[in-house]
Design an enzyme around this catalytic site. Structure first.
Site, mmCIF file in Angstrom:
data_model
loop_
_atom_site.group_PDB
_atom_site.id
_atom_site.type_symbol
_atom_site.label_atom_id
_atom_site.label_comp_id
_atom_site.label_asym_id
_atom_site.label_seq_id
_atom_site.Cartn_x
_atom_site.Cartn_y
_atom_site.Cartn_z
ATOM 1 N N ARG A 1 -34.016 -22.994 23.068
ATOM 2 C CA ARG A 1 -33.793 -21.992 23.960
ATOM 3 C C ARG A 1 -32.993 -20.879 23.285
ATOM 4 O O ARG A 1 -32.912 -19.722 23.832
ATOM 5 C CB ARG A 1 -33.237 -22.456 25.189
ATOM 6 C CG ARG A 1 -34.486 -23.142 26.149
ATOM 7 C CD ARG A 1 -33.873 -23.453 27.430
ATOM 8 N NE ARG A 1 -33.309 -24.860 27.305
ATOM 9 C CZ ARG A 1 -32.537 -25.208 28.238
ATOM 10 N NH1 ARG A 1 -32.478 -24.448 29.537
ATOM 11 N NH2 ARG A 1 -31.654 -26.240 28.263
ATOM 12 N N LYS B 1 -27.598 -24.110 17.254
ATOM 13 C CA LYS B 1 -26.927 -23.927 18.478
ATOM 14 C C LYS B 1 -25.289 -23.897 18.255
ATOM 15 O O LYS B 1 -24.849 -23.080 18.773
ATOM 16 C CB LYS B 1 -27.544 -24.714 19.737
ATOM 17 C CG LYS B 1 -26.901 -24.234 21.010
ATOM 18 C CD LYS B 1 -27.436 -24.780 22.086
ATOM 19 C CE LYS B 1 -27.173 -26.473 22.177
ATOM 20 N NZ LYS B 1 -27.773 -26.898 23.598
ATOM 21 N N ARG C 1 -8.935 -1.745 4.269
ATOM 22 C CA ARG C 1 -9.647 -2.952 3.765
ATOM 23 C C ARG C 1 -8.645 -3.950 3.247
ATOM 24 O O ARG C 1 -7.409 -3.810 3.236
ATOM 25 C CB ARG C 1 -10.483 -2.310 2.712
ATOM 26 C CG ARG C 1 -11.770 -1.644 3.369
ATOM 27 C CD ARG C 1 -12.509 -0.886 2.282
ATOM 28 N NE ARG C 1 -13.033 -1.843 1.117
ATOM 29 C CZ ARG C 1 -13.494 -1.314 -0.080
ATOM 30 N NH1 ARG C 1 -13.521 -0.258 -0.483
ATOM 31 N NH2 ARG C 1 -14.174 -2.088 -0.915
#
Length: 503
Positions: free
Chosen positions: A29, A36, A349
């Site tokens: 899903r 996931k 940076r």
């Protein structure tokens, strides 16, 4: 500084012998190529949050069951929990099958085991500790974490008897209408005796809608054996929320961030607009710091007392010291010293270090650069691979030319140096203490202390060029009118060319 999620000290004797994390699911899903449990929120992956919640227990063994996206999950584990043991669930046959594989991987394991799903990013260490403590207090063989929720749709229900004892966990797809009305749900976190779990897992069946082996059925088996089982309610129902799709992921991010900001504000941090402020759990912020709207603090960023960050600022792995200010800027791996100022629209940076009182202003980019105490780089400048001393001023549109197409080179600017606007400093080069460079110069050789470096061609004016090359244009008309005015008696002559010595 106090971490946003302070580590809970482990007891002298580990509360559990092992932690088992079930992280093998497909997560279809999520509609993502990323497994996931690796989706990020609040500075960690979902799996990382679960491991962090269990870490204070001091378990000697951590087993993570992997399956979908195995390679990526194992690489992530090696980075965040190198001591964890990955165990492959090649065929997805349910949570009970996954738990069996985990216990089979550590056959000599004895004692208490914590089993937790890998998609519970809001689970807190204190909730896990409370579950383990209740398990020990009650003398249970198995204790399940539960929660009362307003909408239990899609979640397993806790079934209790008339005396309130836990008798079963029923998945919604297998529940009766009366069982679906129950609002106490299974959180997917269990504490149990290793031997009893092994025995019960060997006796569960797949007689359900999905044809899978449910870990939840272990509770029913143990109840049938007459073993003591129980349930412990989570104090905060959000702790038990899983994450199955992108909408839920966004909701978990918001809930986690709300927790972080609430703790910060209780500890004395000013968060002007919590709705637009995002702070990772791995960041730290001291009392009396101010976070303006649109501020994002990521990674290991730290903000000290009296500092002001924002609005519209992102800091990643950056240190902001006391009294510093960062406005509408993006900083990565930088150190911003005490009372230094950054922005607006600055880009710092990695390797940038600003000393006390230093300034990096509008539209300035820095990389691997040290800016000394009270030195200023006010605007429109690139500073790369450089060291700037104390009290120096770098004029607008200056470029530290650090790259020759093959290698990077270093520029050193001394104390109290004045770099004229639009100067190119072609590394490797040194500008000595107290030296100047003339505006518009291309400096390719060292400038001695106290000298001025001038590297530009003399100006040459070609009279009448516009009239000849752009006849009839507005510029030609303006020039002609000016020439007529200058030709009038008593008119002041236009400015004469200057020499370098006048600069």
């Amino acid at each position: 500084m106090t971490p946003l999620e302070p580590p809970v000290p482990a007891t002298a004797e580990p509360a559990v012998a092992a932690v088992v994390v079930l992280a093998a699911g497909q997560g279809t899903r999520m509609r993502s190529s990323v497994p996931k449990v690796l989706h990020p929120l609040g500075g960690r992956s979902m799996l990382g949050h679960v491991l962090a919640a269990a870490e204070p227990l001091g378990a000697g063994t951590t087993v993570v069951v992997v399956g979908a996206g195995r390679t990526a999950v194992e690489e992530h584990l090696a980075a965040i929990a190198p001591g964890a043991l990955p165990v492959l669930q090649e065929e997805q046959r349910g949570s009970g099958h996954a738990a069996s594989l985990a216990l089979d991987a550590v056959p000599d394991l004895d004692g208490t085991v914590l089993i937790v799903n890998g998609d519970a990013p809001l689970l807190r260490p204190e909730t896990v500790r409370a579950l383990v403590a209740e398990h020990a207090r009650a003398g249970n063989v198995l204790t399940v974490l539960t929660a009362d929720v307003p909408d239990p749709t899609g979640l397993g229900r806790i079934v209790r008897d008339a005396e309130g004892a836990v008798r079963a966990i029923v998945e919604e797809r297998d529940a009766t209408p009366d069982q679906r009305a129950i609002r106490e749900i299974n959180a997917g976190v269990y504490v149990g005796d290793a031997g009893a779990l092994r025995s019960a897992l060997g006796r569960i069946g797949a007689d359900n809608d999905q044809g899978e082996l449910y870990l939840t059925d272990v509770l029913g088996v143990l109840v049938g054996d007459g073993d003591p089982v129980g349930g412990a309610r989570a104090e905060d129902p959000d702790d038990v929320l899983g994450c199955n799709d992108r909408r839920e992921l966004a909701a978990r991010r918001r809930a986690l961030n709300d927790r972080v900001l609430d703790r910060l504000m209780r500890d004395g941090v000013t968060v002007v607009d919590p709705q637009t402020t995002w702070v990772d759990v791995t960041a730290t912020v001291d009392a009396d710091a101010v976070l303006e709207p649109g501020t994002h603090l990521k990674g290991t960023t730290s903000v000290a007392t009296g500092a002001v960050v924002g609005p519209d600022t992102t800091l990643v792995d950056t240190r902001v010291d006391e009294g510093a200010e960062v406005v509408r800027s993006h900083c990565l791996g930088a150190v911003i010293g005490r009372s230094a100022t950054v922005g607006p629209f600055s880009y710092l940076r990695p390797g940038t270090r600003l000393s006390r009182g230093a300034k990096v202003g509008a539209f300035v980019e820095t990389k691997n650069a040290e800016v000394g105490e009270d030195s200023k780089v006010p605007h429109l400048t690139y500073v790369g691979d450089a060291t700037i001393g104390r009290g120096a001023n770098i004029g607008a549109a200056t470029i530290f030319v650090n790259y020759d197409g093959v290698a990077k080179h270093h520029t050193t600017v001394g104390d109290h140096v004045r770099i004229g606007s639009d100067t190119m400093l072609v590394a490797p080069v040194t500008v000595g203490d107290g030296a100047y460079t003339a505006a518009g110069s291309v400096i390719t050789a060292d400038v001695p202390p106290g000298a001025i470096g001038i590297a530009r061609a003399p100006q040459r004016n070609v009279g009448g060029w516009v009239r000849r090359r752009r006849p009839g244009s507005p510029a030609a008309q303006a020039a002609e009118a000016a020439e007529k005015r200058e030709a009038e008696p008593g008119a002041a002559p236009s400015g004469a060319p200057t020499t370098d010595d006048d600069q």
